[in-house]
Scaffold this motif. Structure first.
Motif, PDB file in Angstrom:
ATOM      1  N   UNK A  71       0.846  -1.195   0.000  1.00 33.56           N
ATOM      2  CA  UNK A  71       0.000   0.000   0.000  1.00 33.56           C
ATOM      3  C   UNK A  71       0.882   1.245   0.000  1.00 33.56           C
ATOM      4  N   UNK A  72       0.472   2.311  -0.691  1.00 33.96           N
ATOM      5  CA  UNK A  72       1.340   3.490  -0.875  1.00 33.96           C
ATOM      6  C   UNK A  72       1.873   4.107   0.412  1.00 33.96           C
ATOM      7  N   UNK A  73       1.083   4.074   1.490  1.00 37.76           N
ATOM      8  CA  UNK A  73       1.520   4.704   2.732  1.00 37.76           C
ATOM      9  C   UNK A  73       2.280   3.758   3.658  1.00 37.76           C
ATOM     10  N   UNK A  74       2.554   2.542   3.213  1.00 39.23           N
ATOM     11  CA  UNK A  74       3.297   1.582   4.036  1.00 39.23           C
ATOM     12  C   UNK A  74       4.763   1.964   4.145  1.00 39.23           C
ATOM     13  N   UNK A  75       5.348   1.597   5.281  1.00 35.52           N
ATOM     14  CA  UNK A  75       6.792   1.689   5.473  1.00 35.52           C
ATOM     15  C   UNK A  75       7.335   0.271   5.315  1.00 35.52           C
ATOM     16  N   UNK A  76       8.051   0.036   4.241  1.00 35.85           N
ATOM     17  CA  UNK A  76       8.339  -1.318   3.780  1.00 35.85           C
ATOM     18  C   UNK A  76       9.507  -1.938   4.545  1.00 35.85           C
ATOM     19  N   UNK A  77       9.378  -3.234   4.874  1.00 32.23           N
ATOM     20  CA  UNK A  77      10.451  -3.962   5.546  1.00 32.23           C
ATOM     21  C   UNK A  77      11.698  -3.993   4.657  1.00 32.23           C
ATOM     22  N   UNK A  78      12.864  -4.003   5.293  1.00 28.91           N
ATOM     23  CA  UNK A  78      14.113  -3.877   4.528  1.00 28.91           C
ATOM     24  C   UNK A  78      14.325  -5.018   3.525  1.00 28.91           C
ATOM     25  N   UNK A  79      13.868  -6.221   3.834  1.00 30.37           N
ATOM     26  CA  UNK A  79      13.985  -7.315   2.860  1.00 30.37           C
ATOM     27  C   UNK A  79      13.142  -7.038   1.613  1.00 30.37           C
ATOM     28  N   UNK A  80      11.996  -6.416   1.808  1.00 31.55           N
ATOM     29  CA  UNK A  80      11.136  -6.087   0.669  1.00 31.55           C
ATOM     30  C   UNK A  80      11.731  -4.945  -0.155  1.00 31.55           C
TER      31      UNK A  80
END
Length: 423
Positions: A71-80
């Protein structure tokens, strides 16, 4: 796939900077390769703690041609994030040679070429982009105790709370890494002391917009490095869905704040008497940004929700009004120190005159005085945005444009010389 013997441009580093550079070189029709000593975006996989997420929402911290699947407002996990860069490299067909470490780079005498020696062979190139980034060598300051039973690691080595021994922890450094690690340790039930130096602490969100949006519309991304000294800590976090870093709230949650770490002895650690100054200066900068945001909203006739809670400043806790200047390590049961104390460069393989007396890159907006040699992916290369995913993409475009302009000059022939060449 074998290394070519000769090629126009070699890019060293297969992280976000190297991938961005490859995209723009391909667009300009420049033959090139990218050399990466490990895997694509390796630092995002192996040099991050287990729970780390990106510090910006993924609608913003990305390259233009590909969105994150989240989702655009997500803070993405470093592996992703690492997965994203692998997918992007494939998307643009980046000619990346992984597991190819650069051992030495030198100028070929009396030629406009450079010799790049690697673990997979040698390459001669006319141009070179050094895109190895800022996180090359973890720095632990000289004040760190040398003969101590303390468990000491740099934030670069931190993975999770389980790797630390029992007992309290001193986290030195209050930028993004130090604050997030201290918060994680505190939530896990450890007693945490957080050593706070000068810092910026922007709001995570204000009046319905994320901090990255405000930096964009207020021109914050274009701000150049204010001086030649060390950068202030930038206390921002995407953890827990993205929350503003408030040091006084961290105290309410159980963390004890202290000033900048000064000295260690066998039994004690001492601190500067600067905690209140550092906290209050951070708050002044925070409120200044809110004021600028309000003016922008008014001047542009925007309808954004009021946010009075953002201006509420908590009372100074005791650790600020009566700062701790010394701690007895044994009495406080401090068994671990995590040094969130930054990084330095490692250009031991670079035998070119592009470094100053402190082995720092000499450049202006990534362009060096040595023809055809560029730096990319450094903090404040062109402005504050250079440290961020989207910013390095735009820096790479500027460098690709500079290369194209320089090629035009090199290809120029005076009219008489051109005529004789044609004859």
């Amino acid at each position: 796939m074998q290394l070519p013997k000769r090629i126009d441009t070699v890019v060293i580093g297969g992280g976000q900077a190297g991938i961005a550079m490859s995209e723009h070189l391909t667009a300009s029709g420049t033959a090139h390769i990218v050399l990466e000593k490990s895997r694509i975006a390796e630092a995002w996989r192996s040099r991050r703690w287990d729970s780390l997420v990106a510090n910006g929402p993924c609608w913003h911290d990305r390259f233009p041609q590909l969105n994150f699947p989240q989702a655009p407002d997500d803070f993405v996990h470093h592996d992703q994030v690492a997965d994203y860069f692998e997918a992007y490299a494939k998307h643009i067909h980046a000619p990346i040679f992984t597991n190819t470490e650069v051992l030495n780079v030198s100028k070929i005498p009396a030629q406009p070429n450079y010799l790049i020696e690697t673990t997979q062979g040698t390459v001669i190139a006319e141009r070179l982009v050094i895109a190895t980034g800022p996180f090359q060598k973890a720095v632990i300051p000289s004040i760190a105790p040398k003969t101590s039973t303390l468990y000491q690691i740099h934030s670069d080595q931190y993975k999770n709370t389980q790797q630390l021994p029992q007992g309290a922890v001193l986290v030195v450094g209050a930028g993004s890494s130090g604050v997030q690690i201290a918060d994680e340790l505190n939530r896990a039930g450890k007693k945490v002391f957080l050593s706070v130096g000068q810092h910026e602490r922007p709001p995570r969100r204000y009046r319905g917009r994320d901090n990255v949006w405000w930096l964009g519309v207020l021109g914050g991304w274009d701000v150049e490095k204010p001086n030649q000294g060390p950068l202030k800590g930038f206390a921002v976090s995407g953890a827990h869905g993205g929350q503003s870093v408030d040091f006084k709230k961290l105290v309410q949650q159980g963390i004890t704040l202290v000033g900048m770490t000064k000295t260690f002895t066998q039994s004690h650690v001492t601190f500067q008497e600067d905690l209140a100054k550092n906290i209050h200066e951070g708050e002044r900068c925070y409120l200044k940004l809110l004021d600028e945001a309000d003016v922008f909203i008014k001047n542009n006739g925007l309808s954004l929700p009021e946010d009075p809670e953002a201006r509420v400043m908590l009372e100074d806790p005791t650790c600020i009004t009566q700062p701790i200047l010394s701690l007895d390590l044994a009495q406080e049961n401090i068994q671990s120190v995590i040094w969130a104390s930054g990084f330095s460069y490692d250009y031991s393989w670079l035998n070119l005159d592009v470094l100053d007396e402190q082995s720092q890159p000499k450049h202006r907006y990534g362009v060096t005085d040595l023809a055809g040699v560029y730096f990319l992916g450094l903090p404040y290369l062109t402005g504050r945005g250079s440290s961020f995913i989207w910013g390095v993409w735009h820096d790479a475009k500027r460098i690709a444009d500079h290369m194209s302009i320089q090629k035009t000059y090199l290809q120029y022939l005076p009219l008489k010389q051109h005529a004789s060449t044609v004859e």
